[in-house]
Design an enzyme around this catalytic site. Structure first.
Site, PDB file in Angstrom:
ATOM      1  N   GLN A  75       5.061   3.027   1.311  1.00 20.59           N
ATOM      2  CA  GLN A  75       4.620   4.549   1.149  1.00 20.59           C
ATOM      3  C   GLN A  75       4.902   5.235   2.245  1.00 20.59           C
ATOM      4  O   GLN A  75       4.519   6.457   2.468  1.00 20.59           O
ATOM      5  CB  GLN A  75       3.071   4.349   1.015  1.00 20.59           C
ATOM      6  CG  GLN A  75       2.820   3.778  -0.474  1.00 20.59           C
ATOM      7  CD  GLN A  75       1.328   3.714  -0.729  1.00 20.59           C
ATOM      8  OE1 GLN A  75       0.686   2.635  -0.592  1.00 20.59           O
ATOM      9  NE2 GLN A  75       0.763   4.647  -1.513  1.00 20.59           N
ATOM     10  N   HIS A 108       2.576  -5.562  -1.342  1.00 20.50           N
ATOM     11  CA  HIS A 108       1.871  -4.379  -1.734  1.00 20.50           C
ATOM     12  C   HIS A 108       2.841  -3.537  -2.608  1.00 20.50           C
ATOM     13  O   HIS A 108       3.624  -2.650  -1.999  1.00 20.50           O
ATOM     14  CB  HIS A 108       1.711  -3.337  -0.436  1.00 20.50           C
ATOM     15  CG  HIS A 108       0.404  -2.370  -0.684  1.00 20.50           C
ATOM     16  ND1 HIS A 108      -0.555  -2.325  -0.158  1.00 20.50           N
ATOM     17  CD2 HIS A 108       0.406  -1.338  -1.677  1.00 20.50           C
ATOM     18  CE1 HIS A 108      -1.220  -1.226  -0.411  1.00 20.50           C
ATOM     19  NE2 HIS A 108      -0.800  -0.717  -1.410  1.00 20.50           N
ATOM     20  N   ASN A 142      -1.655  -7.331  -2.801  1.00 21.38           N
ATOM     21  CA  ASN A 142      -2.387  -6.033  -3.096  1.00 21.38           C
ATOM     22  C   ASN A 142      -2.702  -5.832  -4.420  1.00 21.38           C
ATOM     23  O   ASN A 142      -1.732  -5.685  -5.066  1.00 21.38           O
ATOM     24  CB  ASN A 142      -1.606  -4.844  -2.349  1.00 21.38           C
ATOM     25  CG  ASN A 142      -2.667  -3.554  -2.495  1.00 21.38           C
ATOM     26  OD1 ASN A 142      -3.472  -3.490  -1.756  1.00 21.38           O
ATOM     27  ND2 ASN A 142      -2.088  -2.750  -3.385  1.00 21.38           N
ATOM     28  N   GLU A 143      -3.906  -5.840  -4.774  1.00 23.50           N
ATOM     29  CA  GLU A 143      -4.501  -5.625  -6.195  1.00 23.50           C
ATOM     30  C   GLU A 143      -3.490  -6.306  -7.110  1.00 23.50           C
ATOM     31  O   GLU A 143      -3.134  -5.421  -8.364  1.00 23.50           O
ATOM     32  CB  GLU A 143      -4.317  -3.836  -6.172  1.00 23.50           C
ATOM     33  CG  GLU A 143      -5.357  -3.116  -5.264  1.00 23.50           C
ATOM     34  CD  GLU A 143      -5.158  -1.658  -5.612  1.00 23.50           C
ATOM     35  OE1 GLU A 143      -4.468  -1.123  -6.636  1.00 23.50           O
ATOM     36  OE2 GLU A 143      -6.240  -1.122  -5.037  1.00 23.50           O
TER      37      GLU A 143
HETATM   38  C1  BGC Z   1      -3.095   1.110  -3.657  1.00 26.53           C
HETATM   39  C2  BGC Z   1      -2.584   2.273  -2.492  1.00 26.53           C
HETATM   40  C3  BGC Z   1      -2.631   3.706  -3.342  1.00 26.53           C
HETATM   41  C4  BGC Z   1      -4.087   3.985  -3.413  1.00 26.53           C
HETATM   42  C5  BGC Z   1      -4.402   5.404  -3.868  1.00 26.53           C
HETATM   43  C6  BGC Z   1      -4.636   1.615  -4.021  1.00 26.53           C
HETATM   44  O1  BGC Z   1      -4.465   1.190  -5.605  1.00 26.53           O
HETATM   45  O2  BGC Z   1      -3.225  -0.041  -3.113  1.00 26.53           O
HETATM   46  O3  BGC Z   1      -1.215   1.798  -2.603  1.00 26.53           O
HETATM   47  O4  BGC Z   1      -1.933   4.636  -2.449  1.00 26.53           O
HETATM   48  O5  BGC Z   1      -4.691   3.047  -4.462  1.00 26.53           O
HETATM   49  O6  BGC Z   1      -4.030   5.581  -5.060  1.00 26.53           O
END
Ligand code: BGC
Length: 439
Positions: free
Chosen positions: A50, A144, A188-189
């Site tokens: 990002q 990520h 990440n998530e």
């Molecule tokens: C993510 C980020 C994203 C943010 C805002 C999160 O789910 O980890 O990468 O930019 O949300 O949408």
């Protein structure tokens, strides 16, 4: 509220002026017993794809450039943070924060299967080094959303070889810079894909449906690392295996390095008749992860909003709809911290919380409200160890491109000049007072 934008150079003076008021507030808060615990981490987060720019070997870069791609625009140079990371880390340090969470890009470290780039390992090592130089605690995310093209082309998280490949990559990083890192988020998530499909596990949401088609055309795969297209249950299970394998690889090198994963957590709310759907999402997208992280050093809570559910899916927003179509709902942080602590049994670090808005005063209001909820959790004895705001700077918001503004710092799209917003100074004051100035 002073809404003037200001630059890094002017920051020190502003912070010094704020110093006396902050000290008074801290004393008052300590007396009232409302201060955050000593050593509580205050930080900001970013992710490589990002902000770095030109992540050309990643699966997302490929998707962004396909004909008919649903991405609003390609990531391109992003914020050129690949080259400007010294400036970015300096900003975090000057804000007086304790933690910088950033991600390491797998596509750079392992550009071809089994071929590791020493130069790229050195690049990320320099980042960790610089954080240490400033007294910052570097928290690195190893995955990520993005992955090397070759990984997604070979089936991504559906390929049974992927968890071990991820562990081998984690091993390389830890051997190279594990002594410098303060903590690691493996993934990440990873619950994101199954969470998004949770409302209808058999029917992909439209944007992802299109992506699945494009991905199949481009690389012969219907699985794409960050989105988890196709069979999301298989993706979930592959990522859980990946987390466990990576955790073992990291601990084998440095057992004292704290390891956790982060979860995408909205506050799940059942409207009339929505209970079954709420429970279904929890069972499929959250419970398996809570079980998998038992014994981890921490769980990363990432919260932006709530999800209200009726019997047939999501209910419309009641409060204001924000740039990412999220509902304005800072109260979600308290609810999700409580959920994650209860269900995982792990200490909590808020690894992401923030708001996509052009209105920086709204960002400040949202952050304060979310932090009040966090403080109530602390008052109830929940072990919350940090608050890491998303995001340090305005950046590439995936499918939505550069339109949503999550940053405490704005970035000129042509010159890459960074300009601090008032919300950056606000978080700095919160951090320097260890939360005491929070009303
Ligand atoms: C993510 C980020 C994203 C943010 C805002 C999160 O789910 O980890 O990468 O930019 O949300 O949408």
């Amino acid at each position: 509220m002073d809404r003037r934008q200001f630059t890094v150079a002017g920051l020190a003076a502003g912070l010094a002026a704020a110093g006396t008021a902050t000290a008074d507030a801290a004393t008052a808060a300590a007396r009232a017993g409302t201060a955050f615990p000593k050593g509580f981490q205050w930080g900001v987060a970013t992710a490589a794809h990002q902000i770095e720019g030109n992540n050309v070997n990643s699966d997302f870069w490929l998707l962004e450039h396909l004909k008919g791609s649903p991405f609003a625009e390609p990531s391109g140079d992003a914020c050129d943070s690949y080259h400007r990371y010294p400036e970015d880390i300096a900003i975090v340090a000057r804000l007086g924060l304790s933690t910088y969470r950033y991600s390491i890009e797998w596509a750079r470290i392992e550009p071809e299967p089994g071929l590791y780039s020493q130069a790229e390992l050195d690049h990320y090592k320099r980042m960790a080094d610089l954080c240490r130089h400033y007294g910052l605690r570097p928290m690195a995310t190893f995955h990520h959303f993005t992955a090397p093209r070759w990984l997604s082309a070979s089936g991504g998280w559906h390929d049974p070889a992927t968890p071990d490949r991820f562990a081998a990559y984690a091993d390389r990083i830890t051997r190279s810079m594990g002594d410098l890192l303060d903590s690691v988020c493996t993934l990440n998530e990873p619950n994101g894909p199954v969470e998004a499909y949770g409302e209808r596990l058999d029917k992909p949401v439209p944007g992802e449906d299109l992506l699945a088609m494009l991905a199949a055309k481009a690389a012969g795969t219907t699985q794409w690392s960050g989105f988890g297209l196709g069979d999301v249950i298989k993706t979930r299970d592959g990522m859980i295996a990946g987390h466990k394998a990576a955790r073992a690889a990291i601990k084998a090198n440095r057992s004292s390095l704290p390891v956790g994963l982060t979860l995408a957590l909205t506050e799940l709310v059942a409207g009339p008749g929505g209970e079954a759907l709420r429970d279904h999402i929890f069972e499929e997208a959250r419970r398996p992860f809570y079980a998998a992280v038992k014994g981890d050093d921490f769980i990363g809570v990432q919260t932006y909003t709530r999800t209200r559910l009726g019997p047939d899916g999501r209910l419309p927003n009641i409060e204001k709809t924000l740039q990412m179509h999220y509902e304005y709902w800072p109260q979600a942080l308290e609810a999700t911290i409580r959920e994650a602590a209860r269900e995982s049994g792990c200490p909590v670090i808020v690894t992401e919380n923030g708001i996509g808005t052009e209105d920086d005063a709204e960002r400040i209001r949202y952050t304060d409200e979310a932090l009040r909820g966090l403080r109530r959790c602390l008052a109830d004895g929940i072990d919350v160890r940090g608050y890491i705001h998303w995001s340090l700077m305005d950046n590439f918001e995936w499918l939505e491109g550069y339109r949503p503004k999550f940053g405490l710092v704005s970035v000129d799209r042509k010159t890459f000049r960074r300009t601090l917003k008032p919300s950056a100074r606000h978080l700095a004051r919160l951090a320097r007072s260890n939360g005491a100035i929070l009303g």
